[in-house]
Motif scaffolding. Sequence first.
Motif, PDB file in Angstrom:
ATOM      1  N   ARG A 129     -30.326  30.010  -7.840  1.00  0.00           N
ATOM      2  CA  ARG A 129     -29.648  28.734  -8.046  1.00  0.00           C
ATOM      3  C   ARG A 129     -30.717  27.669  -8.239  1.00  0.00           C
ATOM      4  O   ARG A 129     -31.537  27.424  -7.343  1.00  0.00           O
ATOM      5  CB  ARG A 129     -28.769  28.388  -6.847  1.00  0.00           C
ATOM      6  CG  ARG A 129     -27.579  29.329  -6.692  1.00  0.00           C
ATOM      7  CD  ARG A 129     -26.524  29.009  -7.731  1.00  0.00           C
ATOM      8  NE  ARG A 129     -25.376  29.910  -7.631  1.00  0.00           N
ATOM      9  CZ  ARG A 129     -24.228  29.701  -8.264  1.00  0.00           C
ATOM     10  NH1 ARG A 129     -24.080  28.639  -9.042  1.00  0.00           N
ATOM     11  NH2 ARG A 129     -23.240  30.556  -8.129  1.00  0.00           N
ATOM     12  N   MET A 178     -30.228  21.100 -11.820  1.00  0.00           N
ATOM     13  CA  MET A 178     -29.893  20.817 -13.210  1.00  0.00           C
ATOM     14  C   MET A 178     -30.770  19.742 -13.831  1.00  0.00           C
ATOM     15  O   MET A 178     -31.129  19.813 -14.995  1.00  0.00           O
ATOM     16  CB  MET A 178     -28.433  20.381 -13.310  1.00  0.00           C
ATOM     17  CG  MET A 178     -27.454  21.489 -12.997  1.00  0.00           C
ATOM     18  SD  MET A 178     -25.757  20.864 -13.135  1.00  0.00           S
ATOM     19  CE  MET A 178     -24.850  22.412 -13.256  1.00  0.00           C
ATOM     20  N   ASN A 232     -31.717  17.829  -7.433  1.00  0.00           N
ATOM     21  CA  ASN A 232     -31.477  16.957  -8.574  1.00  0.00           C
ATOM     22  C   ASN A 232     -31.868  15.521  -8.244  1.00  0.00           C
ATOM     23  O   ASN A 232     -31.994  15.142  -7.076  1.00  0.00           O
ATOM     24  CB  ASN A 232     -29.995  16.996  -8.949  1.00  0.00           C
ATOM     25  CG  ASN A 232     -29.537  18.384  -9.341  1.00  0.00           C
ATOM     26  OD1 ASN A 232     -29.821  18.858 -10.423  1.00  0.00           O
ATOM     27  ND2 ASN A 232     -28.824  19.053  -8.438  1.00  0.00           N
ATOM     28  N   ARG A 270     -25.711  16.332 -15.590  1.00  0.00           N
ATOM     29  CA  ARG A 270     -24.464  16.535 -14.854  1.00  0.00           C
ATOM     30  C   ARG A 270     -23.800  15.189 -14.604  1.00  0.00           C
ATOM     31  O   ARG A 270     -24.475  14.195 -14.279  1.00  0.00           O
ATOM     32  CB  ARG A 270     -24.735  17.239 -13.531  1.00  0.00           C
ATOM     33  CG  ARG A 270     -23.526  17.358 -12.621  1.00  0.00           C
ATOM     34  CD  ARG A 270     -23.745  18.393 -11.526  1.00  0.00           C
ATOM     35  NE  ARG A 270     -22.653  18.374 -10.557  1.00  0.00           N
ATOM     36  CZ  ARG A 270     -21.429  18.873 -10.784  1.00  0.00           C
ATOM     37  NH1 ARG A 270     -21.153  19.411 -11.951  1.00  0.00           N
ATOM     38  NH2 ARG A 270     -20.501  18.838  -9.863  1.00  0.00           N
ATOM     39  N   SER A 290     -22.727  19.116 -17.678  1.00  0.00           N
ATOM     40  CA  SER A 290     -21.791  19.667 -16.708  1.00  0.00           C
ATOM     41  C   SER A 290     -20.954  18.524 -16.119  1.00  0.00           C
ATOM     42  O   SER A 290     -21.469  17.428 -15.875  1.00  0.00           O
ATOM     43  CB  SER A 290     -22.568  20.371 -15.591  1.00  0.00           C
ATOM     44  OG  SER A 290     -21.772  20.607 -14.478  1.00  0.00           O
ATOM     45  N   GLN A 312     -21.969  23.616  -7.708  1.00  0.00           N
ATOM     46  CA  GLN A 312     -21.738  23.016  -9.017  1.00  0.00           C
ATOM     47  C   GLN A 312     -22.862  22.056  -9.424  1.00  0.00           C
ATOM     48  O   GLN A 312     -22.891  21.599 -10.565  1.00  0.00           O
ATOM     49  CB  GLN A 312     -20.375  22.331  -9.032  1.00  0.00           C
ATOM     50  CG  GLN A 312     -19.243  23.348  -8.961  1.00  0.00           C
ATOM     51  CD  GLN A 312     -17.864  22.730  -9.007  1.00  0.00           C
ATOM     52  OE1 GLN A 312     -17.618  21.785  -9.749  1.00  0.00           O
ATOM     53  NE2 GLN A 312     -16.959  23.262  -8.217  1.00  0.00           N
ATOM     54  N   THR A 343     -25.863  23.138  -9.411  1.00  0.00           N
ATOM     55  CA  THR A 343     -26.945  24.067  -9.763  1.00  0.00           C
ATOM     56  C   THR A 343     -26.590  24.847 -11.018  1.00  0.00           C
ATOM     57  O   THR A 343     -25.423  25.045 -11.340  1.00  0.00           O
ATOM     58  CB  THR A 343     -27.199  25.073  -8.629  1.00  0.00           C
ATOM     59  OG1 THR A 343     -26.047  25.921  -8.467  1.00  0.00           O
ATOM     60  CG2 THR A 343     -27.495  24.382  -7.320  1.00  0.00           C
ATOM     61  N   ASN A 344     -27.619  25.289 -11.710  1.00  0.00           N
ATOM     62  CA  ASN A 344     -27.473  26.278 -12.773  1.00  0.00           C
ATOM     63  C   ASN A 344     -27.814  27.655 -12.226  1.00  0.00           C
ATOM     64  O   ASN A 344     -28.614  27.788 -11.292  1.00  0.00           O
ATOM     65  CB  ASN A 344     -28.414  25.970 -13.945  1.00  0.00           C
ATOM     66  CG  ASN A 344     -27.872  24.863 -14.834  1.00  0.00           C
ATOM     67  OD1 ASN A 344     -26.681  24.792 -15.095  1.00  0.00           O
ATOM     68  ND2 ASN A 344     -28.770  24.001 -15.313  1.00  0.00           N
ATOM     69  N   GLN A 386     -29.639  31.117 -12.700  1.00  0.00           N
ATOM     70  CA  GLN A 386     -30.711  31.774 -13.435  1.00  0.00           C
ATOM     71  C   GLN A 386     -30.850  33.208 -12.918  1.00  0.00           C
ATOM     72  O   GLN A 386     -30.991  33.433 -11.707  1.00  0.00           O
ATOM     73  CB  GLN A 386     -32.044  31.066 -13.258  1.00  0.00           C
ATOM     74  CG  GLN A 386     -33.165  31.707 -14.071  1.00  0.00           C
ATOM     75  CD  GLN A 386     -34.523  31.132 -13.732  1.00  0.00           C
ATOM     76  OE1 GLN A 386     -34.906  31.070 -12.569  1.00  0.00           O
ATOM     77  NE2 GLN A 386     -35.259  30.716 -14.761  1.00  0.00           N
TER      78      GLN A 386
END
Length: 478
Positions: free
Chosen positions: A140, A143, A171, A222, A245, A465, A467-468, A470
């Motif tokens: 995680r 973003m 973030n 985001r 996002s 939400q 996080t992206n 990977q």
Amino acid sequence: MPDTAAARTTRLLIDGELVAGNREPIRILDPADESVFAWSASASLEQLSDAVSAAERAFPAWRNTPVSRRRRTLREIAALLREHEEELAVLLTREQGKRLTESRGEIDRSAWWFDHMAEIDVPWDEVVEEDDERTVRVRRVPMGVVAALAPWNFPVTLAMWKVAPALLTGNTVVLKPSPYTPVATLRIAELVCGVLPAGVLNVVTGEHDLGAALTSDPRVARIVFTGSTATGSAVMRSAAATMASVTLELGGNDAAVVLPDVDIDVVAEKVFLACFTNNAQYCLASKRVYVHASIYDEFAEQFVRVAERVRVGSGLDPDVDLGPVANRDQYIRVRGLIEAATHRGLSFHLRGAIPEGQGFYIHPHVVDDPPEADPVVAEESFGPIVPLLRFHDDDEVIERVNASAYGLGGSVWGADQERAERVAQRIDSGIVWVNETQRLSPAFPLGGHRMSGLGSENGLDGVLQYTNVQVISIGRNT
């Protein structure tokens, strides 16, 4: 309209510096008496862009800051909020109108959110597959720049809901409070200025064009927005161009369903509070109350008795139960809704007073069993007017409740808890309470169905939400 000579002046937080706005300051009215108690800094579009640039520059270092340090920072912010709770609560009541006890609760809840978020166990790096050929990990990762837009009804709580998980997950943030209620939030920005590295949190407020510019900025990864469904749709259109996002917590038209076996005296008071807390300026307020026909008349009488005991006045008065409507625009809108309902010939259980003079005061109004298609039932009033409606059986009331385009929250009241829970499970809303209402926590998510929003806030689900995902797939050496 009196101006206060000693009105407070606020500043913006951009790149670790407290700065004046480049536009004319915004006059912030105290809704209790319409005096000017503050002048809010108003950012230009250039200053907004500077704030996004600052967040973008700060992101690499903050994302690489150890999670343990980010957790400590959240706890430090929680401690600052508690240390300054009374000061912040008074500012919040002066700009928004709610009772001082409610403002204290809002600051305390915000501190609790930071403390709880600091403890959330995020699955930062999990092995999901491992054998002789490879190891696969799911990570995680943050973003980037988060645009957080908060409304005027719970301006501190709904801002901190966004800031805390964004910071935890690495973030950086550009926070835009409502131009109606920026003062307490900007004071919080002053307090945390020395806790966070420059650019990690930026707070800018001003005219409504800032929101459109912020949500369409391609550097924003985001967008987290709380507000009306109409504005949420505009945010989605902006995000579509940049593929940002999005989480949207939007309007609601929550239903309370009162089953025939309730203790009427107890439940009428609880449902009244569910309807009129914060002067019904609450997306999770009960905005339509369905009461079983066998108890409708008795329930309505008790509901009105509760309403008639309510004392309306300045939120700083400790003897008051409801403060004023939060701002002039909303006051005019709600008065218009009441007048339109009267012109349509609706019957009222109670017509509350709308006093003349200074202050945006509207006493509770209770409508008697209007048609389902009437705007007072079908639309979100966001003010102190609520309809009581008869129903005859569970299937009927569930169909009527679910006919709404909204699906944020709801509640079911009944002595037979199993029956009440069966009804609750059939209501199409993001959260449904049984024999309680409006209990929220950082431990579980809140999100709307249909026109009430997209995504969720709070709980592990809400944190993730920010996080992206990977995936790292590592093959064995051959």
